[in-house]
Design an enzyme around this catalytic site. Structure first.
Site, PDB file in Angstrom:
ATOM      1  N   ASP A 244       0.823  -1.288   0.143  1.00  0.00           N
ATOM      2  CA  ASP A 244       0.132   0.091   0.057  1.00  0.00           C
ATOM      3  C   ASP A 244       0.877   1.284   0.094  1.00  0.00           C
ATOM      4  O   ASP A 244       2.018   1.089  -0.576  1.00  0.00           O
ATOM      5  CB  ASP A 244      -1.067  -0.150   1.238  1.00  0.00           C
ATOM      6  CG  ASP A 244      -2.141   0.756   0.889  1.00  0.00           C
ATOM      7  OD1 ASP A 244      -2.291   1.747   0.538  1.00  0.00           O
ATOM      8  OD2 ASP A 244      -3.394   0.098   1.013  1.00  0.00           O
ATOM      9  N   HIS A 267       1.953   1.933  -3.114  1.00  0.00           N
ATOM     10  CA  HIS A 267       1.064   2.986  -3.864  1.00  0.00           C
ATOM     11  C   HIS A 267       1.504   4.054  -3.654  1.00  0.00           C
ATOM     12  O   HIS A 267       0.867   5.170  -3.848  1.00  0.00           O
ATOM     13  CB  HIS A 267      -0.354   2.989  -3.106  1.00  0.00           C
ATOM     14  CG  HIS A 267      -1.002   1.646  -3.089  1.00  0.00           C
ATOM     15  ND1 HIS A 267      -2.417   1.417  -2.706  1.00  0.00           N
ATOM     16  CD2 HIS A 267      -0.592   0.520  -3.738  1.00  0.00           C
ATOM     17  CE1 HIS A 267      -2.798   0.194  -2.989  1.00  0.00           C
ATOM     18  NE2 HIS A 267      -1.752  -0.530  -3.737  1.00  0.00           N
TER      19      HIS A 267
END
Length: 427
Positions: A244, A267
């Site tokens: 993430d 991310h």
């Protein structure tokens, strides 16, 4: 009377002996002073009172739950005075959820030296909180030693619903710092957390450097470091490869510096998400600079939820000197953030974004759109500037930029520069 030659000879010897003693005394003093100066810093560090978890019953066999031994060690150290040091030698320690709680009123500094590996329990039934290891209300905390927190998250990731629905129960964060003051974390590793690797909540004067945080690129919600409601935070020289956001900066933060981060997979480096809860506070004074982002689904990003329950401000944000390599969405403002199929509303975000700079962002985009600036229709972005931006699409062609509810300014050479309107500008 003429002095006898032997008498003069003796006086001469005594004088020479006295001079030799003086020289020797001076030499000894110089050597002692030099030794004291050279040994001053280590001596000061060694003044700390030592508390070894092994002395309080820790087995370090990777099977026995050592939580009670760790708590006994902490309680003894916290009750001491002056400088204290908790030693966790090499070995494998198994811990259930545990809280190391302050304040420690008579302790000047508390150093935790982790040399071994700490394993989290894989039994989710043991976790009645949202954290595995928590440091709460401690002043002058130092954590170092090169050891590892292993969240053993693979067994829990299938139970994570937060990647699928907005209203979910979060799995435990591996290491959480709550309401700490004057904290330094250095040379610590984290692998495979059940949720975030680390969270910094309500902290003041927090420093972290030389960390290594790792999880598979498809592991859900394994943010590297999440920062929330904190001030005077500096994170640097850190490697984050996870599933993430490498770093996520939430609401209520002021005076945050992120520098020299190696990010990817993951991310990207994110401000947000913001505007999800009704208790959120403003965000002011954030700098993310001098970093490398590789193979991530986003680069540098600001994300706010649509239909925010309260109106807040995020201002004075700078992204500077960032190298992108094969990164999707290298520069992105997304004020209609919704990671799910349907978030139930299309009302505009109430987070007001202003004074945002993207400076020296360069490298390759894995998507044909390299710059996305989608601001809120209700609160258009103010004072967004792109300076010396040079992004290329991986096939060698020039990428494009899309914008809505913002009029960015440009300085120096900016590629891509011309903004087009997205197919839906109702953010």
């Amino acid at each position: 009377m003429i002095p006898h030659p032997r008498s003069q000879h003796c006086k001469s010897h005594r004088k020479m002996a006295q001079q030799s003693v003086k020289v020797l005394t001076l030499l000894v003093c110089v050597l002692l002073c030099a030794f004291a100066a050279a040994a001053g810093s280590p001596a000061a560090a060694d003044d700390a009172t030592i508390f070894n978890v092994g002395s309080y019953g820790a087995r370090a066999d990777g099977q026995t739950d050592d939580s009670n031994a760790f708590l006994k060690t902490w309680d003894a150290a916290c009750a001491a005075s002056g400088k204290v040091k908790i030693q966790i030698p090499g070995g494998t320690y198994k811990l259930g959820p545990i809280v190391f709680k302050g304040p420690c009123p008579n302790v000047a500094s508390l150093t935790v030296v982790l040399k071994g590996k700490i394993l989290a329990s894989t039994n989710l039934g043991k976790f009645n909180t949202d954290a595995w290891v928590t440091f709460y209300g401690v002043k002058g905390l130092r954590v170092s030693g090169g050891g590892t927190f292993d969240g053993q998250g693979a067994a829990a990731w299938d139970h994570n619903s937060c990647s699928k629905t907005k209203n979910c129960k979060a799995l435990p964060v591996s290491v959480k710092f709550i309401h700490t003051n004057d904290t330094i974390v250095r040379k610590i590793n984290s692998v495979n957390p059940k949720f975030f690797h680390m969270a910094v909540i309500g902290a003041k004067k927090f420093r972290a450097a030389d960390l290594k945080l790792e999880a598979p690129g498809d592991s859900p919600n394994t943010d590297g470091i999440h920062i929330e409601d904190s001030s005077d935070v500096k994170i640097s020289n850190t490697s984050i490869h996870t599933g993430d956001d490498c770093i996520s900066i939430g609401h209520g933060n002021t005076d945050i510096l992120i520098a020299r981060i190696d990010c990817g997979p993951g991310h990207g480096l994110s401000i947000g998400s913001l505007g999800k809860y009704n208790y959120e506070k403003d965000v002011r004074g954030l700098v993310i600079r001098d970093s490398n982002i590789t193979g991530t689904t986003n680069g540098v990003r600001i994300k706010t939820w649509e239909n925010s329950p309260v109106s807040t401000v995020a201002t004075n944000i700078t992204f500077q000197n960032i190298q992108m390599t094969n990164v999707s969405n290298p520069i992105i403002i997304d004020q209609s953030y919704c990671p799910f199929a349907n978030c139930g509303s299309k009302e505009p975000s109430k987070v007001k974004l202003s004074n945002i700079k993207f400076i020296g962002i360069r490298g390759t985009s894995a998507t044909p759109v390299a710059v996305t600036l989608i601001c809120s229709k209700g609160y258009p972005c103010q004072n967004v500037n792109l300076q010396s931006v040079n992004l290329k699409y991986i096939n060698g062609s020039e990428p494009t930029a899309v914008c809505a509810n913002v009029s960015p300014s440009y300085s120096g050479t900016v590629i891509p520069k011309t903004c087009t309107t997205p197919s839906s500008a109702d953010a």
